[in-house]
Motif scaffolding. Sequence first.
Motif, PDB file in Angstrom:
ATOM      1  N   ALA A   1       0.817  -1.204   0.000  1.00 18.81           N
ATOM      2  CA  ALA A   1       0.000   0.000   0.000  1.00 18.81           C
ATOM      3  C   ALA A   1       0.848   1.248   0.000  1.00 18.81           C
ATOM      4  CB  ALA A   1      -0.924  -0.007   1.198  1.00 18.81           C
TER       5      ALA A   1
ATOM      6  N   ARG B   1       2.251   5.504  -5.940  1.00 20.76           N
ATOM      7  CA  ARG B   1       1.230   5.213  -6.925  1.00 20.76           C
ATOM      8  C   ARG B   1       1.839   5.195  -8.320  1.00 20.76           C
ATOM      9  NH1 ARG B   1      -4.036   8.768  -4.968  1.00 20.76           N
ATOM     10  NH2 ARG B   1      -4.279   7.730  -2.958  1.00 20.76           N
TER      11      ARG B   1
ATOM     12  N   ARG C   1      -0.102  10.406  -1.115  1.00 20.43           N
ATOM     13  CA  ARG C   1      -0.120   9.405  -0.055  1.00 20.43           C
ATOM     14  C   ARG C   1      -1.354   8.516  -0.166  1.00 20.43           C
ATOM     15  NH1 ARG C   1       1.401  13.707   4.706  1.00 20.43           N
ATOM     16  NH2 ARG C   1       3.629  13.898   4.212  1.00 20.43           N
ATOM     17  N   HIS C   2      -1.116   7.238   0.084  1.00 22.01           N
ATOM     18  CA  HIS C   2      -2.210   6.274   0.141  1.00 22.01           C
ATOM     19  C   HIS C   2      -2.963   6.457   1.465  1.00 22.01           C
ATOM     20  CE1 HIS C   2      -4.085   2.280   0.608  1.00 22.01           C
ATOM     21  NE2 HIS C   2      -4.066   2.234  -0.729  1.00 22.01           N
ATOM     22  N   GLU C   3      -4.110   5.836   1.575  1.00 20.67           N
ATOM     23  CA  GLU C   3      -4.900   5.923   2.802  1.00 20.67           C
ATOM     24  C   GLU C   3      -4.107   5.428   4.009  1.00 20.67           C
ATOM     25  OE1 GLU C   3      -8.978   4.016   4.776  1.00 20.67           O
ATOM     26  OE2 GLU C   3      -8.420   3.575   2.682  1.00 20.67           O
TER      27      GLU C   3
END
Length: 413
Positions: free
Chosen positions: A21, A25, A93-95
């Motif tokens: 995760a 991205r 940023r990812h969750e």
Amino acid sequence: SQVQARHPPLLRAHPTELSAAMAPRGSKRASSAAASGLGTKRRPAAEERPVLAKCDAIGKALLAADPAVVPTSVAKMLAPMLRHSLGAVKEGRHEFQASVVDMVGDLLQTISVATQQAVEEAQGQIDGIDADRAARHAVLAAAQDALPTLQAAVAARKDVEAAAKATLSEANEKAAVATEAESSGKFSYDGAAAQVAELRAALEALAALKGASSADSSKEGKHQHKQLAHVSHKYALDTTLVEAVLKVLKREPEARQSFDLVSLGIFEESLSKLLKDFEERLQLHEAPQAEKAAAARAATEAAEAAEGACGESEAAVKAAKEAERAGAQAIKAAQKHVGKWLHDTKVVMDGFDAKKQALEAFREGPLKLFDELKDLQPEPEPVEEVETEMPPTADVAPAPAVAEGDALAAATA
């Protein structure tokens, strides 16, 4: 914890899921060539990227925090994630990365608050330094005032002990005298009682033999004959009379003559007279002996009571001495405590300075670095400078010289 409760998705995620995760991205899986090491890029060092160095500094702060404030397991989990979460730009940023950032922020605030509380507690100790000094002197004064009372208690207990010992000695002497008097009287009394019992038994034996048949040769009969002979000899009865009586008792009751009956009557009367004399003698000894026995019992009980009181007084002296020793030790301990006041004060002040410096270093270090990185923006793209070729220059004739005066006139025209 409250931090874990606010970020449940992150804490439930598997480490492999977190790694996947937190990957930037748009990244692709490494090719087989990259997996084998061909064409892979070297991980940038913290010296090469200031952002990574800041992330590492924040991670060290988490790992160095008090486990009561930041659990060690949480610090070990979050520290390696900082490069991939806090080190990433905010928009990308990812969750999970954002959750890590929020969690780290909460933990840093918790550390800051705990450090601030430690500083305030140390400040409170400094504010109470004078009161602590006064309290130590008050304890010393109280211990010094109490010692004379404890010493007086020891002296009083010793006086009581001495009196108890004197009473015990006197009681033992009285008990010994009373016991000796009882023993001497008891010998006379017991002797008279034994004689009375012996004479009564002789009369009973005589009565039994008077009605017994001469053919009765039982063991009891023989014993009764011997008993009469022994009593007669012991109390010096007439020998002729005793021999005649013993012969008469061996005859059948029907064969006894008048003289035989007279002899038996005289013998029985002699025994009865002896019994009466000893009974009177026993009665004379009975009352005095009872008084002596009562006096001996009372003296013995008094001695036992005195011995108990003496033991209690000895225990009281021992307890008073222990209290006195404890009081002296309390004075020494209070004096030592007063003497350590300056040293303890220095320790408190040094601790305050260290905690205050730690708070300032934390706020100017990890906390400030976090504030810089939490809204991290991408670095601006470098602008490439384009080099342009200058056109070839022709030979130009130099301008004619102008006189200084003409130039000034032209400028003002």
